[in-house]
Design a protein around this motif. Structure first.
Motif, PDB file in Angstrom:
ATOM      1  N   ILE A 380       4.293  -3.185   3.235  1.00  0.00           N
ATOM      2  CA  ILE A 380       3.118  -2.760   2.463  1.00  0.00           C
ATOM      3  C   ILE A 380       1.932  -3.662   2.778  1.00  0.00           C
ATOM      4  O   ILE A 380       0.793  -3.200   2.912  1.00  0.00           O
ATOM      5  CB  ILE A 380       3.457  -2.782   0.958  1.00  0.00           C
ATOM      6  CG1 ILE A 380       4.486  -1.695   0.638  1.00  0.00           C
ATOM      7  CG2 ILE A 380       2.200  -2.580   0.120  1.00  0.00           C
ATOM      8  CD1 ILE A 380       4.994  -1.718  -0.790  1.00  0.00           C
ATOM      9  N   LYS A 381       2.189  -4.958   2.916  1.00  0.00           N
ATOM     10  CA  LYS A 381       1.110  -5.886   3.242  1.00  0.00           C
ATOM     11  C   LYS A 381       0.490  -5.541   4.587  1.00  0.00           C
ATOM     12  O   LYS A 381      -0.733  -5.642   4.757  1.00  0.00           O
ATOM     13  CB  LYS A 381       1.658  -7.311   3.259  1.00  0.00           C
ATOM     14  CG  LYS A 381       0.617  -8.369   3.544  1.00  0.00           C
ATOM     15  CD  LYS A 381       1.227  -9.764   3.510  1.00  0.00           C
ATOM     16  CE  LYS A 381       0.188 -10.824   3.811  1.00  0.00           C
ATOM     17  NZ  LYS A 381       0.785 -12.194   3.791  1.00  0.00           N
ATOM     18  N   ASN A 382       1.331  -5.117   5.542  1.00  0.00           N
ATOM     19  CA  ASN A 382       0.830  -4.755   6.877  1.00  0.00           C
ATOM     20  C   ASN A 382       0.365  -3.306   6.949  1.00  0.00           C
ATOM     21  O   ASN A 382      -0.061  -2.852   8.019  1.00  0.00           O
ATOM     22  CB  ASN A 382       1.921  -4.990   7.926  1.00  0.00           C
ATOM     23  CG  ASN A 382       2.318  -6.448   8.046  1.00  0.00           C
ATOM     24  OD1 ASN A 382       1.542  -7.339   7.738  1.00  0.00           O
ATOM     25  ND2 ASN A 382       3.552  -6.688   8.492  1.00  0.00           N
ATOM     26  N   GLN A 383       0.511  -2.591   5.800  1.00  0.00           N
ATOM     27  CA  GLN A 383       0.108  -1.169   5.720  1.00  0.00           C
ATOM     28  C   GLN A 383       0.828  -0.330   6.778  1.00  0.00           C
ATOM     29  O   GLN A 383       0.236   0.523   7.448  1.00  0.00           O
ATOM     30  CB  GLN A 383      -1.407  -1.044   5.864  1.00  0.00           C
ATOM     31  CG  GLN A 383      -2.178  -1.735   4.752  1.00  0.00           C
ATOM     32  CD  GLN A 383      -3.682  -1.559   4.882  1.00  0.00           C
ATOM     33  OE1 GLN A 383      -4.185  -1.030   5.883  1.00  0.00           O
ATOM     34  NE2 GLN A 383      -4.414  -1.989   3.861  1.00  0.00           N
ATOM     35  N   THR A 384       2.124  -0.603   6.911  1.00  0.00           N
ATOM     36  CA  THR A 384       2.954   0.157   7.847  1.00  0.00           C
ATOM     37  C   THR A 384       3.589   1.346   7.114  1.00  0.00           C
ATOM     38  O   THR A 384       4.319   1.135   6.128  1.00  0.00           O
ATOM     39  CB  THR A 384       4.063  -0.741   8.421  1.00  0.00           C
ATOM     40  OG1 THR A 384       3.461  -1.874   9.048  1.00  0.00           O
ATOM     41  CG2 THR A 384       4.913   0.024   9.425  1.00  0.00           C
ATOM     42  N   PRO A 385       3.364   2.593   7.523  1.00  0.00           N
ATOM     43  CA  PRO A 385       3.950   3.770   6.847  1.00  0.00           C
ATOM     44  C   PRO A 385       5.482   3.748   6.971  1.00  0.00           C
ATOM     45  O   PRO A 385       6.037   3.379   7.998  1.00  0.00           O
ATOM     46  CB  PRO A 385       3.362   4.947   7.592  1.00  0.00           C
ATOM     47  CG  PRO A 385       2.125   4.419   8.243  1.00  0.00           C
ATOM     48  CD  PRO A 385       2.424   3.006   8.594  1.00  0.00           C
ATOM     49  N   TYR A 484       5.493   6.257   1.860  1.00  0.00           N
ATOM     50  CA  TYR A 484       4.409   5.295   1.702  1.00  0.00           C
ATOM     51  C   TYR A 484       3.453   5.490   2.875  1.00  0.00           C
ATOM     52  O   TYR A 484       3.894   5.606   4.032  1.00  0.00           O
ATOM     53  CB  TYR A 484       4.935   3.856   1.746  1.00  0.00           C
ATOM     54  CG  TYR A 484       3.813   2.809   1.843  1.00  0.00           C
ATOM     55  CD1 TYR A 484       3.147   2.364   0.714  1.00  0.00           C
ATOM     56  CD2 TYR A 484       3.398   2.331   3.097  1.00  0.00           C
ATOM     57  CE1 TYR A 484       2.124   1.433   0.833  1.00  0.00           C
ATOM     58  CE2 TYR A 484       2.367   1.397   3.210  1.00  0.00           C
ATOM     59  CZ  TYR A 484       1.739   0.952   2.077  1.00  0.00           C
ATOM     60  OH  TYR A 484       0.711   0.056   2.179  1.00  0.00           O
ATOM     61  N   PRO A 485       2.184   5.548   2.633  1.00  0.00           N
ATOM     62  CA  PRO A 485       1.441   5.374   1.368  1.00  0.00           C
ATOM     63  C   PRO A 485       1.071   6.698   0.715  1.00  0.00           C
ATOM     64  O   PRO A 485       0.264   6.701  -0.210  1.00  0.00           O
ATOM     65  CB  PRO A 485       0.207   4.620   1.821  1.00  0.00           C
ATOM     66  CG  PRO A 485      -0.062   5.164   3.191  1.00  0.00           C
ATOM     67  CD  PRO A 485       1.267   5.502   3.799  1.00  0.00           C
ATOM     68  N   SER A 489       1.135   3.817  -3.005  1.00  0.00           N
ATOM     69  CA  SER A 489       0.953   2.587  -2.225  1.00  0.00           C
ATOM     70  C   SER A 489       1.492   1.387  -2.975  1.00  0.00           C
ATOM     71  O   SER A 489       1.286   0.248  -2.551  1.00  0.00           O
ATOM     72  CB  SER A 489      -0.533   2.385  -1.899  1.00  0.00           C
ATOM     73  OG  SER A 489      -1.283   2.303  -3.105  1.00  0.00           O
ATOM     74  N   HIS A 490       2.173   1.615  -4.105  1.00  0.00           N
ATOM     75  CA  HIS A 490       2.738   0.537  -4.911  1.00  0.00           C
ATOM     76  C   HIS A 490       4.250   0.634  -4.906  1.00  0.00           C
ATOM     77  O   HIS A 490       4.814   1.721  -5.135  1.00  0.00           O
ATOM     78  CB  HIS A 490       2.215   0.607  -6.352  1.00  0.00           C
ATOM     79  CG  HIS A 490       0.717   0.510  -6.433  1.00  0.00           C
ATOM     80  ND1 HIS A 490       0.008  -0.656  -6.236  1.00  0.00           N
ATOM     81  CD2 HIS A 490      -0.232   1.480  -6.690  1.00  0.00           C
ATOM     82  CE1 HIS A 490      -1.271  -0.448  -6.369  1.00  0.00           C
ATOM     83  NE2 HIS A 490      -1.457   0.873  -6.644  1.00  0.00           N
TER      84      HIS A 490
END
Length: 531
Positions: A380-385, A484-485, A489-490
């Motif tokens: 999630i920190k790296n915004q990786t789906p 995700y996302p 996104s949480h």
């Protein structure tokens, strides 16, 4: 006799001084005695003339030659006079040995016996030079010889006194001092007659020095004994230390090592050398890191401590060493490094094992929930789906109730092995808790997940034979997925959506041929979002 001995040198010095002084004195006194004898001779001649003067005055006044000859004969009888002459207006009488040009002679005026101021003639007295010379020399020689003998006697007495009161006591002191061993209780004795003299004071000072020397030597012996004991103990500690210890120069020249260091080199099959680079850098995989950490510690006046990996392995096993480097500066400002190596490989393995146990489920050897959530947080920190898939087993409680928890554990291990085999290498498969499992799939869409879910269902839902009971059991499963996302996104909400989808299809999944995979929202919208 020792040619360099004090007595011999003192005797030579006194003898030489005495002879020198005696010789000079004898010469001076010889001349003085000679002159004195000459003056005495002159005085004797004058005194002799005074005796014959009245007769000579009468003879001259009367012109009596016979009486005048008696005067001359009387003068000639003296050993100090070799010849005489009596000359007056009336006659002239000479001795047979009289010489007109004698070397030394004395003239006396003959006057009238009645009128002393009236000159009537003269008497010439010629000195007996040979006699006077011999007599003077004999008198002077006797005096000078007496002085020399006196000087020799005084010298002998002085040498004897010097020997008895000075040289002999000094020799006794020197002999006693020579035979005396410093550090013992033995002391020097004062010589006879020297209790309060300079030699006695010297002996007292020497004994005082001996006492101080004895104290210092006793202290040094005690310190030496203590140092030897400490040295043996330190040597024992050094040689028997299980940790390799190296004393080296900053440039890397090794000065001293113990057995443990040689044993380490044998373990990693490395030759024994005098230099392995600064701080043994040639032996480690990251020499730059080792050098930086040591220099940084030394700049802060600290001991450098760090764990570094050896370049060489033992039976393909990595060796980790704790490297402790301390800087030593001697009194002469020479710098050395003391390096101590502690094998921390076992500790590192235990820490790795603890870390693995903290991140893995003990029963199934799968990633546990705690580790999975950390990895999800990183994605999630790296915004990786990714797709979060939560699955629950159907019929697992019956297996536990009928066959016991050992059978249930066997089923869980079987399910975990199937999931690990089917999950892609870049994704996550974990035991979420109880009979729940989770898949975190990267780079997946709906169709790919459906195909994977079908494979998982075929593997897990087929009959399984319990090894411990020789009985066939069969479990089913249901799965809920959230994207995700796109769904959320949480993380908490994403887990909740997948859980809600899973329990929404749980009843249908228990039916024969029923669906066992559900998504958190309509598949059409999800397909469009993800693609």
């Amino acid at each position: 006799m020792n040619k360099s001995g004090l007595l011999l040198r003192l005797a030579i010095s006194i003898g030489f001084a005495a002879v020198f002084v005696g010789f000079i004195s004898s010469q001076i006194f010889f001349k003085l005695a000679y002159q004195h004898n000459q003056d005495k001779t002159q005085a004797n001649i004058e005194q002799l003339y005074d005796v014959v003067a009245p007769t000579a005055n009468i003879a001259a006044y009367l012109g009596d030659q016979e009486l005048a000859k008696e005067v001359i004969n009387g003068l000639d009888n003296s050993q100090e006079i070799i010849a005489a002459a009596f000359e007056s207006e009336l006659f002239s009488i000479h001795s047979d040995t009289y010489q007109a040009n004698h070397q030394k002679q004395t003239e006396f005026i003959v006057t009238s016996p009645f009128t002393p101021s009236e000159k009537l003639g003269k008497i010439i007295v010629q000195h007996n030079l040979a006699y006077i010379e011999q007599d003077s020399k004999e008198a002077a020689s006797f005096l000078s010889n007496s002085l020399l003998i006196q000087a020799l006697v005084v010298t002998s007495i002085a040498i004897f006194i010097a020997f008895y009161f000075i040289t002999k006591p000094i020799l006794i002191i020197a002999k006693s001092l020579h035979s005396l061993n410093p550090g013992t209780a033995r002391r020097l004795k004062k010589p006879i007659f020297h209790d309060k003299s300079e030699l006695g004071n010297l002996v007292e000072d020497i004994n005082l020095l001996l006492e101080k020397a004895e104290d210092q030597i006793s202290q040094e012996r005690l310190l030496r004994s203590e140092i030897e004991v400490l040295e043996k103990r330190f040597r024992l500690l050094f040689e028997n230390s299980v940790a390799p210890i190296i004393l080296m120069e900053p440039r890397g020249n090794i000065l001293l090592t113990n057995k443990a260091f040689k044993t380490l080199l044998e373990r990693i099959e490395q030759p024994i050398k005098k230099n392995y680079g600064p701080i043994l850098s040639e032996l480690f995989e990251t020499p730059e890191l080792l050098s930086r950490s040591v220099n940084s510690a030394f700049l802060n006046d600290e001991i450098a401590i760090g764990e570094h990996r050896l370049k060489f392995k033992e039976q393909d096993k990595t060796i980790w060493l704790q490297v402790v480097v301390s800087s030593i500066v001697t009194d002469d400002l020479k710098s050395y490094y003391q390096v101590t190596l502690n094998d921390v490989s076992k500790k590192r393995d235990e820490l790795d094992e603890l870390s693995r146990r903290a991140d893995y489920d003990a029963l199934t050897n799968m990633t546990n929930r705690h580790a999975a959530e950390k990895q999800i947080d990183q994605l999630i920190k790296n915004q990786t789906p990714f797709i979060f898939v939560l699955m629950d087993l159907n019929g697992f409680k019956q297996v536990n109730d009928i066959y016991g928890h050992d059978a249930g554990d066997e089923v869980l291990i079987f399910v975990a092995n199937q999931l690990k085999q089917l999950t892609p290498s870049d994704s996550i498969a974990c035991r979420w808790g109880g009979d729940e499992f989770v898949l975190v799939l990267k780079n997946y869409n709906q169709s790919a997940l459906e195909a994977l879910a079908e494979q998982i269902t075929m593997r897990i839902c087929k009959p399984y034979t319990l090894i411990s009971h020789q009985a066939n059991v069969q479990v089913g499963l249901c799965m809920g997925a959230a994207f995700y996302p796109y769904d959320s996104s949480h993380k908490p909400e994403l887990i909740h959506l997948a859980d809600k989808a899973m329990y929404g299809i749980k009843a249908e999944s228990k039916k024969k041929g029923g669906k066992n995979l559900a998504f958190s929202q309509s598949t059409d919208s999800l397909e469009r979002k993800y693609e």
